[in-house]
Design a protein around this motif. Structure first.
Motif, mmCIF file in Angstrom:
data_model
loop_
_atom_site.group_PDB
_atom_site.id
_atom_site.type_symbol
_atom_site.label_atom_id
_atom_site.label_comp_id
_atom_site.label_asym_id
_atom_site.label_seq_id
_atom_site.Cartn_x
_atom_site.Cartn_y
_atom_site.Cartn_z
ATOM 1 N N SER A 117 0.845 -1.202 0.000
ATOM 2 C CA SER A 117 0.000 0.000 0.000
ATOM 3 C C SER A 117 0.878 1.249 0.000
ATOM 4 C CB SER A 117 -0.926 0.019 1.214
ATOM 5 O OG SER A 117 -0.280 0.621 2.314
ATOM 6 N N VAL A 118 0.237 2.357 -0.334
ATOM 7 C CA VAL A 118 0.949 3.641 -0.464
ATOM 8 C C VAL A 118 1.487 4.119 0.882
ATOM 9 C CG1 VAL A 118 -1.166 5.020 -0.177
ATOM 10 C CG2 VAL A 118 0.757 5.975 -1.465
ATOM 11 N N ILE A 142 -1.593 -0.055 -3.466
ATOM 12 C CA ILE A 142 -2.981 0.319 -3.152
ATOM 13 C C ILE A 142 -2.996 1.811 -2.798
ATOM 14 C CG2 ILE A 142 -5.018 -0.193 -1.735
ATOM 15 C CD1 ILE A 142 -3.432 -2.746 -0.774
ATOM 16 N N PRO A 143 -3.837 2.603 -3.498
ATOM 17 C CA PRO A 143 -3.900 4.035 -3.180
ATOM 18 C C PRO A 143 -4.803 4.303 -1.966
ATOM 19 C CG PRO A 143 -5.288 3.540 -5.076
ATOM 20 C CD PRO A 143 -4.709 2.233 -4.626
ATOM 21 N N LEU A 152 -10.442 0.274 -1.031
ATOM 22 C CA LEU A 152 -10.595 -1.175 -1.187
ATOM 23 C C LEU A 152 -11.036 -1.573 -2.599
ATOM 24 C CD1 LEU A 152 -11.865 -2.610 2.201
ATOM 25 C CD2 LEU A 152 -9.578 -2.006 1.453
ATOM 26 N N ASP A 153 -11.796 -0.703 -3.261
ATOM 27 C CA ASP A 153 -12.198 -1.007 -4.652
ATOM 28 C C ASP A 153 -10.964 -1.098 -5.546
ATOM 29 O OD1 ASP A 153 -14.705 -0.877 -3.773
ATOM 30 O OD2 ASP A 153 -15.232 1.031 -4.751
ATOM 31 N N GLU A 154 -10.068 -0.120 -5.314
ATOM 32 C CA GLU A 154 -8.832 -0.111 -6.115
ATOM 33 C C GLU A 154 -7.967 -1.322 -5.769
ATOM 34 O OE1 GLU A 154 -8.287 2.074 -8.528
ATOM 35 O OE2 GLU A 154 -10.272 2.908 -8.049
ATOM 36 N N GLU A 183 -10.673 -7.806 6.432
ATOM 37 C CA GLU A 183 -11.430 -7.773 5.171
ATOM 38 C C GLU A 183 -10.473 -7.920 3.968
ATOM 39 O OE1 GLU A 183 -13.768 -4.221 5.287
ATOM 40 O OE2 GLU A 183 -14.453 -4.486 3.201
ATOM 41 N N MET A 184 -9.337 -7.280 4.077
ATOM 42 C CA MET A 184 -8.369 -7.326 2.967
ATOM 43 C C MET A 184 -7.786 -8.730 2.794
ATOM 44 S SD MET A 184 -6.476 -3.666 3.616
ATOM 45 C CE MET A 184 -5.512 -3.634 2.103
ATOM 46 N N ILE A 185 -7.610 -9.414 3.909
ATOM 47 C CA ILE A 185 -7.094 -10.785 3.844
ATOM 48 C C ILE A 185 -8.128 -11.681 3.167
ATOM 49 C CG2 ILE A 185 -6.563 -12.814 5.291
ATOM 50 C CD1 ILE A 185 -5.221 -10.796 7.284
ATOM 51 N N LYS A 186 -9.393 -11.451 3.513
ATOM 52 C CA LYS A 186 -10.461 -12.259 2.924
ATOM 53 C C LYS A 186 -10.459 -12.079 1.394
ATOM 54 C CE LYS A 186 -15.331 -13.181 3.768
ATOM 55 N NZ LYS A 186 -16.035 -12.484 2.659
#
Ligand code: PMP
Length: 403
Positions: A117-118, A142-143, A152-154, A183-186
């Motif tokens: 991530s940024v 990830i921006p 999260l969409d990006e 959530e990101m891991i999922k």
């Protein structure tokens, strides 16, 4: 929580600097140590010191028991399934380098991709860049939005059939943002991709449960959670660690060595070449016991309150710019005041006894995203008080008047 009583456990907090009481607000860089951690280091050198593992003699066995008991303390603390999943390292940086090297060697080829991530710390950027230089992998970023929240969409859009791993911090050491790593891991797992969590800034402040997160790998440093410097942890799911090659070669990590063929030790020792910092691991276990004694829920609630108070007070200062306005945020506040250079502000606060950090905080790409060179950063621990926040605010006001 009786903060005055807690403060008495930390001898350094009662010292003065430049004749002023120390106001220590640099806890994201490193935390102070309670007496029982410091004592444990000295006591072990005094009475138990001997190299661990393979020793037949009494002291070596006692030192080994302490060292392995510390591994169990860490296992329980992060709720790993087995002590085989707890690798001792020198810290977050070494844990990430280990993982990047072993995972990169085994599972990544030219053209494969890692997502970071940024807002990452340099320690979660540069090892990937070194791997990119060695193997030609690509780094996707990830921006975030202007509040300092990852998009999260990006993030979802960054996955491709070349994505091999995601590596993201749980809490930003600059913005304070608490990233939704569960959530990101999922999402990563839906793409069949493992996830490394940099928990350097989360582990001292919130309950981190590797099974609840379903993290494949998770790293942290002992010194940021009231433990000694020079010791840290790499957690990895056993099924992953089993498949990874060793990082460094040497003693401890082998089963059998000959000039023709060498076989490696079982987990966790496969990743622990050389004499470990067994004194440091005892200190880390003591620090974890201490934190458990207060309770992470109490710590989180107290620090949340303190941070909310600090944000409110700081925002009343004219020309205050705060970087990081995420809804979910931790006990870190980065700011600039008017055109006062962050270094000048930090230096003048220091003269008032207030320890803050200035600069890019090892996150230069994030500074580029924010369009600044650096910030002043105040970061809190459970031993900080509202009175200390008032001292910080009064100090900033004083500096403002000087400019
Ligand atoms: N990641 C994050 C988020 C950090 O805040 C830090 C320390 N500032 C590190 C990694 C590196 O930790 P260490 O220097 O203890 O290896």
């Amino acid at each position: 929580m009786d903060i005055q009583k807690i403060r008495e456990d930390f001898p350094i907090l009662s010292r003065t600097v430049y004749g002023k009481p120390l106001v220590y607000l640099d806890n994201a860089a490193t935390t102070q140590k309670p007496r029982l951690v410091i004592d444990s280091l000295v006591d072990e050198y005094y009475s138990v010191n001997a190299n661990v593992h393979r020793g037949v003699h009494y002291l070596s066995q006692q030192a080994t028991e302490l060292h392995e008991a510390s591994r169990e303390t860490v296992r329980q603390f992060i709720n790993a399934r087995s002590t085989n999943e707890v690798i001792f390292t020198r810290g977050t940086t070494e844990s990430i380098n280990l993982l990047v090297s072993s995972f990169g060697d085994e599972f990544m080829q030219e053209g494969d991709e890692v997502i970071i991530s940024v807002m990452e710390h340099h320690s979660n950027i540069v090892p990937w860049q070194l791997l990119a230089a060695r193997k030609g992998i690509a780094i996707k970023v990830i921006p975030m939005n202007d509040r300092g929240e990852l998009l999260l969409d990006e993030y979802e859009k960054l996955f491709s059939d070349r994505t091999k791993i995601v590596s993201v911090m749980q809490v930003s050491n600059v913005l304070g943002t608490v990233n939704p790593v569960k959530e990101m891991i999922k999402i990563a797992h839906e793409h069949g991709v493992p996830f490394l969590v940099d928990a350097a800034q989360s582990i001292p402040h919130m309950k981190v449960d590797v099974q609840e997160l379903d993290a494949d790998f998770l790293v942290f440093s002992g010194h940021k959670i009231y433990g000694p410097t020079g010791v840290g942890v790499l957690y990895g799911k056993e099924e992953w660690l089993d498949r990874l090659p060793p990082y460094q070669g040497g003693g401890e990590m082998i089963q059998y060595v000959s000039f023709e063929k060498t076989t490696f030790n079982e987990l966790p020792f496969k990743f622990e070449a050389g004499t470990p910092d067994y004194i440091g691991t005892t200190g880390l276990a003591k620090a974890i016991d201490y934190v458990n004694g207060i309770g992470l829920d109490q710590i989180a609630a107290y620090e949340h309150d303190l941070t909310a108070y600090a944000l409110k007070q700081l925002k009343e200062i004219p020309d205050m710019r705060i970087f990081g306005e995420a809804v979910e945020r931790g006990a870190v506040i980065s700011f600039l005041v008017g055109d006062i250079h962050h270094f000048d502000l930090g230096t003048l606060l220091d003269r008032l006894g207030i320890a803050v950090r200035t600069g890019h905080h090892c996150a230069q790409p994030l500074m580029q995203r924010l369009g600044i060179e650096g910030t002043v950063r105040a970061s809190f621990a459970f031993y900080n008080t509202k009175k200390e926040i008032d001292t910080l605010v009064a100090g900033i006001d004083r500096v403002r008047q000087m400019f």
